[in-house]
Design a protein around this motif. Structure first.
Motif, PDB file in Angstrom:
ATOM      1  N   UNK A  54      38.874  46.192  50.083  1.00 46.84           N
ATOM      2  CA  UNK A  54      37.791  46.330  49.109  1.00 46.84           C
ATOM      3  C   UNK A  54      36.592  45.439  49.405  1.00 46.84           C
ATOM      4  N   UNK A  55      36.807  44.387  50.170  1.00 47.10           N
ATOM      5  CA  UNK A  55      35.806  43.315  50.256  1.00 47.10           C
ATOM      6  C   UNK A  55      34.457  43.785  50.795  1.00 47.10           C
ATOM      7  N   UNK A  56      34.418  44.799  51.645  1.00 46.58           N
ATOM      8  CA  UNK A  56      33.127  45.249  52.173  1.00 46.58           C
ATOM      9  C   UNK A  56      32.258  45.911  51.112  1.00 46.58           C
ATOM     10  N   UNK A  57      32.863  46.343  50.040  1.00 43.93           N
ATOM     11  CA  UNK A  57      32.121  47.009  48.965  1.00 43.93           C
ATOM     12  C   UNK A  57      31.918  46.122  47.742  1.00 43.93           C
ATOM     13  N   UNK A  58      32.297  44.861  47.852  1.00 49.58           N
ATOM     14  CA  UNK A  58      32.288  43.975  46.693  1.00 49.58           C
ATOM     15  C   UNK A  58      31.027  43.120  46.674  1.00 49.58           C
ATOM     16  N   UNK A  59      30.173  43.363  45.687  1.00 50.69           N
ATOM     17  CA  UNK A  59      28.968  42.571  45.513  1.00 50.69           C
ATOM     18  C   UNK A  59      29.282  41.256  44.814  1.00 50.69           C
ATOM     19  N   UNK A  60      28.360  40.336  44.854  1.00 47.57           N
ATOM     20  CA  UNK A  60      28.448  39.132  44.030  1.00 47.57           C
ATOM     21  C   UNK A  60      28.057  39.512  42.608  1.00 47.57           C
ATOM     22  N   UNK A  61      28.924  39.182  41.649  1.00 41.59           N
ATOM     23  CA  UNK A  61      28.671  39.502  40.258  1.00 41.59           C
ATOM     24  C   UNK A  61      28.447  38.263  39.424  1.00 41.59           C
ATOM     25  N   UNK A  62      29.173  38.169  38.325  1.00 34.51           N
ATOM     26  CA  UNK A  62      28.962  37.046  37.410  1.00 34.51           C
ATOM     27  C   UNK A  62      30.206  36.779  36.599  1.00 34.51           C
ATOM     28  N   UNK A  63      30.284  35.572  36.055  1.00 32.99           N
ATOM     29  CA  UNK A  63      31.332  35.179  35.113  1.00 32.99           C
ATOM     30  C   UNK A  63      30.716  35.074  33.726  1.00 32.99           C
ATOM     31  N   UNK A  64      31.357  35.672  32.752  1.00 27.94           N
ATOM     32  CA  UNK A  64      30.904  35.567  31.368  1.00 27.94           C
ATOM     33  C   UNK A  64      31.668  34.494  30.602  1.00 27.94           C
ATOM     34  N   UNK A  65      32.780  34.044  31.161  1.00 27.69           N
ATOM     35  CA  UNK A  65      33.596  33.018  30.510  1.00 27.69           C
ATOM     36  C   UNK A  65      33.952  31.957  31.542  1.00 27.69           C
ATOM     37  N   UNK A  66      34.293  30.747  31.104  1.00 29.85           N
ATOM     38  CA  UNK A  66      34.685  29.697  32.046  1.00 29.85           C
ATOM     39  C   UNK A  66      35.983  30.060  32.762  1.00 29.85           C
ATOM     40  N   UNK A  67      36.136  29.541  33.950  1.00 30.00           N
ATOM     41  CA  UNK A  67      37.404  29.704  34.660  1.00 30.00           C
ATOM     42  C   UNK A  67      37.290  30.463  35.959  1.00 30.00           C
ATOM     43  N   UNK A  68      36.182  31.121  36.203  1.00 26.80           N
ATOM     44  CA  UNK A  68      36.012  31.847  37.447  1.00 26.80           C
ATOM     45  C   UNK A  68      35.268  31.006  38.467  1.00 26.80           C
ATOM     46  N   UNK A  69      34.822  31.672  39.544  1.00 25.58           N
ATOM     47  CA  UNK A  69      34.080  30.931  40.568  1.00 25.58           C
ATOM     48  C   UNK A  69      32.592  31.207  40.498  1.00 25.58           C
ATOM     49  N   UNK A  70      32.157  31.869  39.426  1.00 25.43           N
ATOM     50  CA  UNK A  70      30.741  32.058  39.191  1.00 25.43           C
ATOM     51  C   UNK A  70      30.181  33.403  39.567  1.00 25.43           C
ATOM     52  N   UNK A  71      30.901  34.188  40.393  1.00 21.73           N
ATOM     53  CA  UNK A  71      30.337  35.460  40.831  1.00 21.73           C
ATOM     54  C   UNK A  71      31.271  36.648  40.614  1.00 21.73           C
ATOM     55  N   UNK A  72      32.306  36.457  39.787  1.00 22.66           N
ATOM     56  CA  UNK A  72      33.201  37.558  39.453  1.00 22.66           C
ATOM     57  C   UNK A  72      34.215  37.898  40.515  1.00 22.66           C
ATOM     58  N   UNK A  73      34.153  37.258  41.684  1.00 19.94           N
ATOM     59  CA  UNK A  73      35.047  37.611  42.794  1.00 19.94           C
ATOM     60  C   UNK A  73      36.264  36.701  42.843  1.00 19.94           C
ATOM     61  N   UNK A  74      36.960  36.663  41.722  1.00 11.62           N
ATOM     62  CA  UNK A  74      38.212  35.916  41.601  1.00 11.62           C
ATOM     63  C   UNK A  74      38.998  36.550  40.472  1.00 11.62           C
ATOM     64  N   UNK A  75      40.288  36.763  40.669  1.00 11.17           N
ATOM     65  CA  UNK A  75      41.095  37.495  39.696  1.00 11.17           C
ATOM     66  C   UNK A  75      42.465  36.842  39.601  1.00 11.17           C
ATOM     67  N   UNK A  76      42.816  36.376  38.410  1.00 10.62           N
ATOM     68  CA  UNK A  76      44.117  35.769  38.210  1.00 10.62           C
ATOM     69  C   UNK A  76      45.134  36.708  37.606  1.00 10.62           C
TER      70      UNK A  76
END
Length: 364
Positions: A54-76
Motif C-alpha cells: 500500500x505504501x506507494x499510494x499512501x499520502x501524508x495525512x493528519x492526526x486528529x487525536x494525540x497518539x499518532x505520528x502526526x501524518x496518519x501513517x501509523x495504525x495500532x
C-alpha cells in the motif's frame, strides 16, 4: 494446479487467491478500464500503516487525536490499514493484496484510538480536513452520533462535490442503518456473503443503497502481514474503491452522477427494484464504468421515483468461492461502513425512516 511460488511467511503469496471478492466483482476486467488514477480517497480511521502492498499510494495525512505520528501513517489497530488496502492496495506484481482502485491515493486521517472507539467530533474534523485537502471520495467505516459538528461536516463535504460512502452497520450490535449512513446524500452500504446472498452481519433498512462483499475479506494488516475481516466496513471500502474507479474514468462527472452510476448499474437482488436487504443491488464495477447511464434530470432532486431500479447492462460474476478464515484476524471486530456520499444528495425521493438513536461515540 498449485502455485509454484514458495510460500512467504507474511502470507503475501497466497493472499491474492484468498481475495475472492476480486473475482466475484470481475475486478480484473474493470481495472483494464480504470484503476483510480488521479483520485484521492480519504480514510478517517485508526490510521494507516505503511504496508508494502500500500505504501506507494499512501499520502501524508493528519492526526486528529494525540497518539499518532502526526501524518496518519501509523495504525495500532489494523482496521484503517485494512480499509485502505481494500480500496487501493497495489500489491507486488502477482502477490500481495490488491485493492479495487490500485492507482488511487489514500489520504489517511487518524481519529480513532486502537480500542476502536472514537469521538464524533474528531470524525467531523477528519471529514473537514479531507475536504480541505482535496479528497474526491471519503470512506468512513464508523457509526456515531449526529452531533452539530458531524452534521456540518457531512453537509460541507456534500456541498464540496465529494463522494461520501458510509457503512450501514453490523448486526446484532446495530439494529438499523447507522449514522452517518442514514443521512440523505450518503451512500449506505450493506453486505453480501460468498454466495452473493444477504450477509448475516449486515443490517437492513429503507436507507440502504447498495451492497458489496462483506464476508471473509482479506486485506493488509500490521507489520507487513494480512487479516481476514467481516463486516459492512469492508463492503464500504469496496464501494469507495468503485467510486474512485468511476471518478477516474469520468473526471468531469459531478459526485451526484457518480453515485447515480453506482446505484443505477447495481445488479438487482431480492424483490424487483430497491429493497431493504440489498438496496438497489450488488455493486457492478464493469457496468458502472461502461454502461450507457442517462444523466439525472435537471429537476432530479424533486422528481418522482422511477418504478424500478435501472437494470444493469452487465451481470456480476458468480462468486469463485469464499476465502477461508484462518483466524488471523478478528471476524467480530467492530467494523462498520465506509461513507461514500454524493454532493447534493441522491434519490431524495426515496422513503426513509428516522434512524435509531446512535451510540454516543463512533465505533469501528
Amino acid at each position: 494446479m498449485p502455485s509454484q511460488a514458495a510460500p512467504a511467511p507474511d502470507g503475501s503469496t497466497r493472499v491474492r487467491n484468498d481475495q475472492w471478492h476480486l473475482r466475484y466483482l470481475r475486478t480484473q476486467e474493470a481495472q483494464r478500464i480504470s484503476q483510480g488514477q488521479g483520485v484521492v480517497v480519504a480514510v478517517p480511521d485508526t490510521g494507516v500503516d505503511t504496508h508494502p502492498d500500500l505504501r506507494n499510494n499512501l499520502l501524508a495525512g493528519a492526526d486528529m487525536i494525540p497518539g499518532g505520528n502526526g501524518d496518519g501513517r501509523q495504525d495500532g489497530n489494523s482496521h484503517g490499514t485494512c480499509m485502505a488496502g481494500i480500496i487501493a492496495a497495489h500489491g507486488r506484481g502477482s502477490i500481495g493484496a490488491l485493492g479495487i482502485a490500485p492507482q488511487a491515493k489514500i489520504l489517511p486521517v487518524y481519529d480513532t484510538p486502537s480500542n476502536g472507539l472514537g469521538e464524533p467530533d474528531d470524525l467531523a474534523r477528519s471529514i473537514e480536513y479531507a475536504v480541505r485537502n482535496g479528497a474526491d471520495v471519503i470512506s468512513v467505516s464508523a457509526a456515531g452520533s449526529p452531533t452539530a459538528a458531524m452534521q456540518q461536516a457531512i453537509s460541507a463535504a456534500l456541498n464540496a462535490d465529494v463522494v461520501i460512502v458510509a457503512a450501514a452497520g453490523n448486526a446484532p450490535r446495530d439494529s438499523g442503518v447507522s449514522y452517518p449512513a442514514s443521512v440523505e446524500g450518503v451512500i449506505a452500504v450493506g453486505g453480501v456473503d460468498t454466495n452473493g446472498g444477504h450477509a448475516a452481519v449486515s443490517v437492513t433498512g429503507p436507507e440502504l443503497d447498495v451492497v458489496a462483499p462483506a464476508v471473509d475479506i482479506y486485506c493488509p494488516s500490521l507489520n507487513g502481514r494480512y487479516r481476514v475481516s467481516t463486516g459492512t466496513s469492508d463492503a464500504t471500502a469496496i464501494v469507495a474503491g468503485a467510486a474512485a474507479l468511476v471518478r477516474a474514468k469520468y473526471p468531469d462527472l459531478p459526485a451526484s452522477e457518480v453515485v447515480h452510476r453506482l446505484t443505477a448499474t447495481a445488479v438487482d437482488k431480492g424483490p424487483p427494484g430497491r429493497d431493504d436487504e440489498y438496496g438497489y443491488g450488488v455493486i457492478d464495477l464493469v457496468a458502472a464504468l461502461t454502461a450507457d447511464v442517462p444523466p439525472l434530470p435537471p429537476d432530479w432532486a424533486t422528481a418522482s421515483p422511477p418504478p424500478n431500479n435501472t437494470p444493469a447492462t452487465t451481470v456480476a460474476a458468480e462468486p469463485a468461492g469464499g476465502g477461508s478464515d484462518d483466524n488471523s484476524t478478528a471476524r467480530g471486530l467492530a467494523t462498520l461502513g465506509v461513507i461514500v456520499a454524493a454532493a447534493g444528495g441522491y434519490l431524495l425521493w426515496r422513503r426513509r425512516r428516522d434512524a435509531d438513536d446512535p451510540p454516543p461515540r463512533i465505533s469501528r
